[in-house]
Motif scaffolding. Structure first.
Motif, mmCIF file in Angstrom:
data_model
loop_
_atom_site.group_PDB
_atom_site.id
_atom_site.type_symbol
_atom_site.label_atom_id
_atom_site.label_comp_id
_atom_site.label_asym_id
_atom_site.label_seq_id
_atom_site.Cartn_x
_atom_site.Cartn_y
_atom_site.Cartn_z
ATOM 1 N N LYS A 320 29.811 -79.890 7.112
ATOM 2 C CA LYS A 320 30.583 -79.154 6.116
ATOM 3 C C LYS A 320 30.820 -79.927 4.824
ATOM 4 N N LEU A 321 30.530 -81.237 4.832
ATOM 5 C CA LEU A 321 30.678 -81.990 3.584
ATOM 6 C C LEU A 321 29.812 -81.396 2.476
ATOM 7 N N ASP A 322 28.730 -80.726 2.864
ATOM 8 C CA ASP A 322 27.858 -80.100 1.866
ATOM 9 C C ASP A 322 28.564 -78.979 1.108
ATOM 10 N N LEU A 323 29.659 -78.471 1.662
ATOM 11 C CA LEU A 323 30.428 -77.453 0.953
ATOM 12 C C LEU A 323 31.049 -78.025 -0.317
ATOM 13 N N LEU A 324 31.332 -79.320 -0.303
ATOM 14 C CA LEU A 324 31.994 -79.965 -1.436
ATOM 15 C C LEU A 324 30.988 -80.640 -2.355
ATOM 16 N N VAL A 325 30.197 -81.523 -1.763
ATOM 17 C CA VAL A 325 29.268 -82.322 -2.554
ATOM 18 C C VAL A 325 28.077 -82.661 -1.677
ATOM 19 N N ARG A 326 26.881 -82.402 -2.204
ATOM 20 C CA ARG A 326 25.682 -82.683 -1.422
ATOM 21 C C ARG A 326 24.677 -83.443 -2.279
ATOM 22 N N PRO A 327 23.791 -84.204 -1.662
ATOM 23 C CA PRO A 327 22.771 -84.924 -2.440
ATOM 24 C C PRO A 327 21.889 -83.947 -3.218
ATOM 25 N N ASN A 328 21.544 -84.325 -4.412
ATOM 26 C CA ASN A 328 20.675 -83.499 -5.241
ATOM 27 C C ASN A 328 19.227 -83.908 -4.978
ATOM 28 N N LEU A 329 18.640 -83.310 -3.946
ATOM 29 C CA LEU A 329 17.308 -83.687 -3.495
ATOM 30 C C LEU A 329 16.268 -82.685 -3.986
ATOM 31 N N PRO A 330 15.013 -83.110 -4.050
ATOM 32 C CA PRO A 330 13.947 -82.157 -4.406
ATOM 33 C C PRO A 330 13.875 -81.027 -3.372
ATOM 34 N N ASP A 331 13.364 -79.891 -3.789
ATOM 35 C CA ASP A 331 13.232 -78.759 -2.880
ATOM 36 C C ASP A 331 12.402 -79.159 -1.667
ATOM 37 N N GLY A 332 12.868 -78.760 -0.490
ATOM 38 C CA GLY A 332 12.151 -79.075 0.741
ATOM 39 C C GLY A 332 12.675 -80.299 1.453
ATOM 40 N N GLU A 333 13.412 -81.170 0.742
ATOM 41 C CA GLU A 333 13.995 -82.352 1.372
ATOM 42 C C GLU A 333 15.277 -81.960 2.103
ATOM 43 N N ARG A 334 15.443 -82.463 3.313
ATOM 44 C CA ARG A 334 16.579 -82.070 4.147
ATOM 45 C C ARG A 334 17.716 -83.079 4.067
ATOM 46 N N THR A 335 18.943 -82.590 4.226
ATOM 47 C CA THR A 335 20.107 -83.471 4.335
ATOM 48 C C THR A 335 20.613 -83.524 5.771
ATOM 49 N N PHE A 336 20.029 -82.726 6.662
ATOM 50 C CA PHE A 336 20.473 -82.659 8.050
ATOM 51 C C PHE A 336 19.254 -82.552 8.962
ATOM 52 N N GLY A 337 19.322 -83.241 10.102
ATOM 53 C CA GLY A 337 18.223 -83.147 11.061
ATOM 54 C C GLY A 337 18.681 -83.549 12.451
ATOM 55 N N ARG A 338 17.899 -83.198 13.416
ATOM 56 C CA ARG A 338 18.195 -83.573 14.800
ATOM 57 C C ARG A 338 16.897 -83.700 15.579
ATOM 58 N N SER A 339 16.985 -84.396 16.679
ATOM 59 C CA SER A 339 15.824 -84.528 17.553
ATOM 60 C C SER A 339 15.676 -83.278 18.397
ATOM 61 N N GLY A 340 14.582 -83.221 19.146
ATOM 62 C CA GLY A 340 14.460 -82.182 20.152
ATOM 63 C C GLY A 340 15.263 -82.570 21.381
ATOM 64 N N VAL A 341 15.311 -81.690 22.341
ATOM 65 C CA VAL A 341 16.005 -81.967 23.601
ATOM 66 C C VAL A 341 14.962 -82.097 24.699
ATOM 67 N N LYS A 342 14.954 -83.260 25.350
ATOM 68 C CA LYS A 342 13.985 -83.491 26.414
ATOM 69 C C LYS A 342 14.284 -82.593 27.611
#
Length: 357
Positions: A320-342
């Protein structure tokens, strides 16, 4: 009425804490507030005002002296908020995307300046009538700007990714506990030291950041923890002084490891010494887990609903921090990610799923 995501006081506290640097060189942890930290509080006041006005909270009242209309407590709070220099705030966070509510507020102040009303809110000698006129102008502007169809559609799109990431995180945690009876949960903040950032003239190469983090993930997957690693979640942030940094949640098989503080330090040192060649820094959140109001780290069993809720709570505030301020990244770049589940090799004896919210 705007029906956006929750902008709670706890969210602003988390954002303010993200504008601090932890010194972990000694047994005690010292937090150093960075110059931009007070601006988070300004951001909180602005967003709260715009949301309240858009949701039609009353701002004026009839006084008891001759029926003179004057500002009530809420109105005077708005008067103080209108004194915040939003242009300076936007300049401080020039490499970030700020909440659209900040944009509305900035346009309000620009319109007030053209109407010669900005001097009223910035003065301590304005009359009751002048103050009421200035706040009324601001409120009318906000109601029109924040409730038109274009803005509401823009706000919905702005919040969509946050909602999507929150849903993804909650489902990820549920999937992990459906497959494992106990998980050792670690939280780690990793970034670059202020001396290194200063040596780079306050300009950290984003390509290095991305490369270092990918190397860190690969090293973690190949470390002694590889057989116990069940999954991880990461969130990229950017601060005017701290520059790029990551918040990381790591989930280990609780039947194989129990030493969360030790492992947290081990991963932190991996980042600091091996990956960044001592240019990095880290904060091991498990080290002081007893200080958290809602502890979402350490050993957690599949049937400990409150602790699992705390894990989701902690993860969702990072999202939810992205609601306030988020990195200004090029289109397609992610600010959030996760692994798969084994997937388990066998589902025999798999624990029942406990629903949490």
């Amino acid at each position: 009425m705007l029906m956006g995501l929750e902008y709670s006081g706890e969210l602003f506290e988390q954002a303010a804490l993200d504008q601090c640097v932890a010194d972990t060189q000694s047994d005690d942890v010292f937090l150093t507030m960075l110059p931009e930290e007070p601006y988070i509080h300004d951001m909180a006041e602005i967003i709260n005002m715009v949301m309240e006005v858009a949701n039609h909270t009353g701002y004026a009242m009839v006084g008891s002296l001759g029926g003179c209309r004057r500002l009530n407590k809420t109105g005077r709070k708005y008067l103080r908020t209108l004194r915040i220099d939003s242009r300076e705030l936007i300049s401080i966070f020039k490499n970030n995307k700020l909440s659209p509510y900040i944009g509305v507020f900035n346009r309000v102040r620009a319109a007030m300046s053209k109407a010669f009303l900005l001097s009223v809110v910035e003065s301590d000698k304005a009359s009751v009538t002048e103050e009421l006129e200035a706040v009324t102008f601001a409120v009318n502007f906000i109601e029109k700007a924040a409730t038109n169809a274009v803005f509401k559609r823009y706000m919905k799109n702005y919040e969509r990714a946050v909602k999507k990431n929150g849903t993804s995180l909650n489902g990820f945690v549920d999937d992990l506990f459906e497959r494992h009876s106990r998980l050792l949960v670690l939280r780690l903040d990793i970034g670059y030291s202020l001396p290194y950032i200063q040596s780079q003239k306050w300009n950290v190469n984003p390509e290095r950041v991305k490369s270092d983090f990918n190397r860190f993930l690969r090293a973690m997957k190949r470390s002694r923890l590889k057989d116990a690693l069940c999954g991880y979640v990461w969130k990229l942030e950017y601060g005017p002084t701290k520059k790029y940094h990551y918040h990381l949640m790591v989930f280990l098989d609780g039947s194989k490891h129990q030493e969360d503080v030790v492992i947290g330090k081990e991963l932190g040192e991996l980042w600091k010494e091996k990956i960044t060649n001592a240019d990095g820094t880290y904060f091991n959140c498990n080290r002081d887990k007893e200080k958290y109001k809602r502890c979402g780290v350490g050993m957690v069993s599949w049937n400990e609903g409150e602790k699992i809720s705390n894990i989701k709570h902690a993860g969702n505030y990072l999202v939810k921090l992205d609601l306030l301020v988020r990195p200004n990244l090029p289109d397609g770049e992610r600010t959030f990610g996760r692994s798969g589940v084994k997937k388990n090799k066998s589902t025999a004896g798999r624990p029942r799923r406990l629903k949490t919210f």
